[in-house]
Design an enzyme around this catalytic site. Structure first.
Site, PDB file in Angstrom:
ATOM      1  N   ASP A 138       0.785  -1.228  -0.150  1.00 26.70           N
ATOM      2  CA  ASP A 138      -0.350   0.294   0.015  1.00 26.70           C
ATOM      3  C   ASP A 138       0.889   1.236   0.340  1.00 26.70           C
ATOM      4  O   ASP A 138       1.646   1.629   0.644  1.00 26.70           O
ATOM      5  CB  ASP A 138      -0.772   0.165   1.296  1.00 26.70           C
ATOM      6  CG  ASP A 138      -1.474   1.350   1.260  1.00 26.70           C
ATOM      7  OD1 ASP A 138      -1.969   1.159   0.163  1.00 26.70           O
ATOM      8  OD2 ASP A 138      -2.910   1.098   2.018  1.00 26.70           O
ATOM      9  N   ASN A 153     -10.481  -2.775  -5.905  1.00 23.32           N
ATOM     10  CA  ASN A 153     -10.078  -2.112  -6.778  1.00 23.32           C
ATOM     11  C   ASN A 153     -10.676  -1.418  -7.745  1.00 23.32           C
ATOM     12  O   ASN A 153     -10.147  -0.013  -8.710  1.00 23.32           O
ATOM     13  CB  ASN A 153      -8.543  -2.616  -6.811  1.00 23.32           C
ATOM     14  CG  ASN A 153      -7.912  -2.026  -5.547  1.00 23.32           C
ATOM     15  OD1 ASN A 153      -6.630  -3.687  -5.979  1.00 23.32           O
ATOM     16  ND2 ASN A 153      -7.983  -1.548  -5.038  1.00 23.32           N
TER      17      ASN A 153
END
Ligand code: FPP
Length: 239
Positions: free
Chosen positions: A17, A65
């Protein structure tokens, strides 16, 4: 295992991330951060044998996503295709066996063909087992497994009495992999985000503030080494 025994994690899973923030800090588009992230993937895969890590699983794209802008999703898909095309030879020569987990149904045909080929190409390797989670979500994976299990019962090949944790595990995308010992998340967020929910039941977690494009082999080594001094009980009491 005694309390003081030092061990290395056999299977490390990483939530990579912070690419977007890393790019924004430099006044660049988010995809710039994802490209920088690819270089770290290479570096971390290469250093696994130095730290005794046999299995590495990385979260590349989640079932959630798809909610990103169309431009970012398309850019990421292009990046995954290019990664496979460019890295296949090096992965093969470095002894890396690549697998993909996640639902392939929503992925474009060309990408799926590249994924299938890379899995086949590297199937004889055993030095490092790299698993890339692509269109992966833990709940989605368990749901797909339950659906297949229900179908087997419906067809009379299994009885509902056969359904236990081991049987269900056998229907997961990860059925050939050991459970992760250590899950690392970069960028300072302390969330699991639907990653390996079933498999991480007894994993240790490590959250580091470092953004993924800055996360280097030394950072990985430090976390893996600190894992060695943790005491894992798996629910038991150790005298
Ligand atoms: C999360 O950062 C990252 C992703 C959704 C993509 C991960 C992809 C890579 C690291 C590219 C390389 C992968 C492979 C398999 C070649 P973010 O965009 O959520 O960052 P932010 O939280 O700072 O916005």
């Amino acid at each position: 295992m005694t309390k003081m025994e030092k061990i290395e994690p056999n299977h490390v899973a990483i939530i990579m991330d912070g690419n977007g923030r890393w790019a924004q800090q430099r006044g660049k588009p988010r995809l710039f951060g994802h490209h920088a992230g690819v270089k770290r993937v290479r570096e971390i895969v290469e250093c696994c044998p130095d730290y005794g890590v046999k299995y590495l699983t990385i979260f590349a794209f989640s079932t959630e996503n798809w909610k990103r802008t169309q431009a970012e999703v398309a850019g990421l898909m292009r990046l995954f295709r290019r990664y496979i095309e460019r890295e296949a030879r090096a992965l093969l020569e470095d002894g890396v066996r690549v697998r993909f987990i996640g639902d392939r149904i929503k992925l474009d045909e060309k990408l799926v063909a590249l994924m299938d080929n890379l899995e086949l190409l590297t199937a004889g390797n055993d030095k490092v087992h790299l698993t890339i989670a692509l269109n992966y979500g833990g709940r989605d994976e368990v749901t797909r497994a339950a659906k297949r299990l229900a179908y087997e019962v419906e067809q009379g090949r299994l009885s509902h009495n056969d359904v236990d944790a081991e049987t269900l595990s056998g229907f997961l995308d990860t059925h050939v992999l050991p459970d992760p010992d250590l899950v690392i998340r970069t960028s300072g967020e302390a969330r699991i985000s639907n990653f390996l929910l079933w498999q991480s039941a007894y994993a240790e977690y490590e959250f580091t503030p470092i953004l993924w494009p800055d996360f280097c082999a030394d950072d990985f080594g430090e976390i893996v080494s600190s894992y060695g001094s943790r005491e894992r009980r798996f629910g038991a009491v150790i005298a």
